[in-house]
Design an enzyme around this catalytic site. Structure first.
Site, mmCIF file in Angstrom:
data_model
loop_
_atom_site.group_PDB
_atom_site.id
_atom_site.type_symbol
_atom_site.label_atom_id
_atom_site.label_comp_id
_atom_site.label_asym_id
_atom_site.label_seq_id
_atom_site.Cartn_x
_atom_site.Cartn_y
_atom_site.Cartn_z
ATOM 1 N N GLU A 47 -9.525 22.306 34.055
ATOM 2 C CA GLU A 47 -10.160 23.266 33.160
ATOM 3 C C GLU A 47 -11.026 24.257 33.959
ATOM 4 O OE1 GLU A 47 -13.009 22.935 29.142
ATOM 5 O OE2 GLU A 47 -12.715 21.202 30.472
ATOM 6 N N LYS A 116 -8.957 26.897 24.087
ATOM 7 C CA LYS A 116 -9.465 25.586 23.691
ATOM 8 C C LYS A 116 -9.865 25.628 22.224
ATOM 9 C CE LYS A 116 -12.761 22.114 25.451
ATOM 10 N NZ LYS A 116 -13.701 21.861 26.576
ATOM 11 N N CYS A 170 -9.288 19.509 27.501
ATOM 12 C CA CYS A 170 -10.389 18.534 27.544
ATOM 13 C C CYS A 170 -10.722 17.934 26.178
ATOM 14 C CB CYS A 170 -11.615 19.182 28.184
ATOM 15 S SG CYS A 170 -12.806 17.945 28.822
#
Length: 644
Positions: A47, A116, A170
């Site tokens: 990330e 994200k 994540c």
């Protein structure tokens, strides 16, 4: 992807310098090149790997954002000729919002940008201070490095003609309804996660379990890659986790807290994943109305480099250690629990089984003893019968008798020689005949004795035959093939050997332990042909039908994996390299195929018995096959593969 359905993927954990985008892009170029040399079609980075995850309020600096885009453009130019896709993490500003994104590149082109979705803002995380959720925008494209490219949470990527990929970042994996599950249902066999998850005591075990569970639930390959050395340690430590999992099975992972950059690669089996989804009929029932957009990403075939994938010789059991002990104990519990229910349901306090001193009957006896002990039944209700015949050796006879005595069960000895000789005379069989009639008559005589004694005592005949014998038809129809409950019916021979060996190590009685170890060391034999009475039997099964370790391997990948004969042969070469050459593997694979198809009729009439592992041949459970199916297609393919 090679012709057997394997796609090589990689996870790269680079060193980063916080906010030094040019340096970080250079490290990415190096690692992408290494991945290409190994034949990878896809490489995944952590990330925000172009900037570093720990930039804090520097993310709000236009200079950093501009440097990130310029570094991405440089990365595109320097990797344009490489035949693979790469996914890097970077911040992407769109109007008034800033998004934490995964950028898919390949062939010098940005193929798509995935933002994200779930932005953590608790404990050590404060991402909402800088980033917006991808759920908060209706934008479907963005302009990056002078290219107008697809943008959004709804993107999937088709890697050549090989596989479809979904991306999450994540926190997206840690939430109750993660994006990857919807991606899998919509066709993604490969899932990736760009992460920067910091370390804390005990977290790593949970992370590994979560990745494995996510992979198994999605019936997908899952590539997880998190930040490592170079991220700011002002408040946190980042250990660098590169993990590649396939349908819950760990294939490769990096070393944590490593000061060197790491690249792990594995050949994931797309064919296996597709088969698993087809087998699980409920998988396709969860298709959602909101379909994903699928973006084409040209990649080269994974034909170069070594085959990077662990192929265990024994796919049924862990390799060793405590995990193996736990599995052995669990299998025994499953077997004994099934028998306990049957005994309780029928009201039986007696079990009858033949004890030969071989592996299978030894395991069955251990199972019955375990069941009786748990039910609180007297072990004397277990009637173990040794039935010496023409081929019984001194070694197996002694082990059978001594084991029953040490375990405190009722021991009966009923020789079968005279009864068989009378039967041979009745049917006019030459006394010197050594045909199947000679052998099978002994097996059926023993079964008749067991059934009649069970009637005498009001008990159940417990079958001892194992899964490997059922697969090969290495059992006498209406002889040892028949019982009232078969406790070993889904336990392959290799597993039987391991469990008995474990039971020897676990035994409190030293004498029992010694007997069990000798049983494990005894060659497998039906002991039906005349023997000189010494330790060596006149027959050794594996010399006739082939090594059980091979047949169990073939069985697993034929039934559970659903692989072609050519692919099974390819995998056997990888697993048994240095032990068996290709002609030997081909020979025994053809024996397996012929026998498996020809002997289905025995499995169609098999007694009840508990399933204990991935493979079962019960016609009421995992395996339904016509008894007159033709084996020619599989045999033809095996012959053709011999010359590949």
């Amino acid at each position: 992807m090679n012709r057997f359905g394997y796609l090589k993927v990689a996870a790269a954990v680079p060193h980063v310098r916080v906010a030094d985008c040019r340096w970080n892009a250079g490290r990415a170029v190096e690692l992408i090149g290494r991945a290409a040399e190994r034949g990878a079609a896809l490489v995944v980075f952590p990330e925000l790997s172009l900037t570093g995850y720990t930039c804090g309020d520097l993310f709000l600096q236009s200079g950093l954002l501009r440097a990130a885009e310029e570094s991405l453009a440089d990365l595109l130019r320097r990797t344009a000729d490489l035949p693979l896709a790469a996914i890097v993490g970077m911040p992407v500003p769109l109007g008034p919002a800033l998004y934490n994104c995964a950028v898919v590149i390949g062939g010098g082109t940005i193929r798509g940008v995935v933002p994200k979705t779930f932005i953590p803002n608790y404990s050590e995380f404060y991402e909402a201070r800088h980033f917006s959720s991808g759920a908060d925008t209706e934008l479907t494209t963005c302009r990056l490095c002078g290219q107008e490219v697809p943008f959004g949470r709804d993107l999937l990527f088709r890697l050549g003609d090989y596989a479809t990929m979904g991306i999450e970042i994540c926190e997206d994996m840690w939430v109750p309804l993660s994006p990857s599950l919807a991606q899998a249902v919509d066709g993604a066999e490969v899932l990736v996660n760009l992460s920067a998850s910091p370390e804390s005591a005990g977290k790593h075990d949970y992370l590994r379990a979560l990745v494995r569970q996510q992979s198994e639930r999605a019936k997908a390959a899952y590539i997880y890659c998190s930040a490592g050395f170079g991220e700011s340690s002002t408040d946190l430590s980042f250990a660098g986790n590169g993990i590649i999992v396939e349908n819950g099975a760990m294939l490769r992972e990096t070393e944590r807290f490593c000061t060197e950059e790491q690249l792990v690669a594995a050949d994931v089996d797309i064919e296996l994943l597709v088969t698993a989804r087809r087998r699980t009929s409920t998988f396709a029932q969860h298709r959602q109305e909101a379909a994903h957009r699928v973006i084409a990403v040209p990649v080269g075939a994974s034909s170069s480099g070594a085959f990077e994938r662990p192929i265990p010789r024994n796919p049924y059991m862990p390799a060793g250690g405590e995990e193996l002990a736990v599995r052995c104990r669990e299998v025994l519990d499953i077997q004994s629990w099934g028998l306990m229910q049957r005994l309780d349901h029928t009201g039986c306090r007696h079990a009858v089984l033949g004890i030969s001193g071989g592996l299978d009957s030894t395991l069955a006896l251990l199972v019955v003893v375990r069941a009786f002990d748990k039910l609180g039944y007297d072990r004397r209700g277990i009637v173990g019968i040794t039935m010496p015949g023409f081929g019984t050796s001194d070694r197996t006879y002694a082990n059978a008798v001594e084991l029953m005595r040490e375990l405190g069960v009722t021991l009966r000895e009923i020789p079968i020689r005279k009864a068989c000789e009378q039967h041979f005379a009745d049917i006019g069989l030459d006394p010197t005949d050594r045909s199947a009639t000679y052998e099978n008559a002994q097996a059926r005589e023993r079964t008749q004795i067991l059934m009649d004694v069970a009637n005498q005592v009001g008990g159940l005949v417990i079958g001892t035959g194992d899964l490997s014998e059922l697969a090969l038809g290495w059992a006498t129809y209406n002889g040892d093939q028949m019982s009232m409950y078969g406790v070993n019916a889904s336990v392959p021979k290799t597993m039987v050997r391991q469990i008995v060996g474990w039971a020897a190590d676990d035994a409190a009685n030293p004498r029992v332990a010694a007997i069990l170890r000798d049983v494990v060391a005894t060659p497998v034999s039906p002991e039906l042909l005349p023997s000189d009475g010494a330790d060596a039997p006149a027959q050794e099964t594996e010399r006739v039908v082939g090594p059980y370790e091979l047949h169990d391997f073939f069985l697993y990948h034929f039934v559970w994996s659903g692989f072609s004969a050519a692919k099974i042969l390819f995998l056997a070469e990888q697993a048994f390299r240095g032990k068996y050459d290709r002609p030997t593997l081909t020979r025994w694979l053809k024996v397996f195929i012929r026998r498996f198809f020809a002997q289905q009729f025995k499995r169609s009439a098999m007694p009840d018995g508990p399933k204990v592992g991935a493979v079962s041949l019960s016609p009421r459970g995992d395996w339904r096959m016509p008894s007159d199916a033709a084996a020619e297609e599989w045999l033809r393919e095996t012959d053709e593969s011999q010359n590949d």
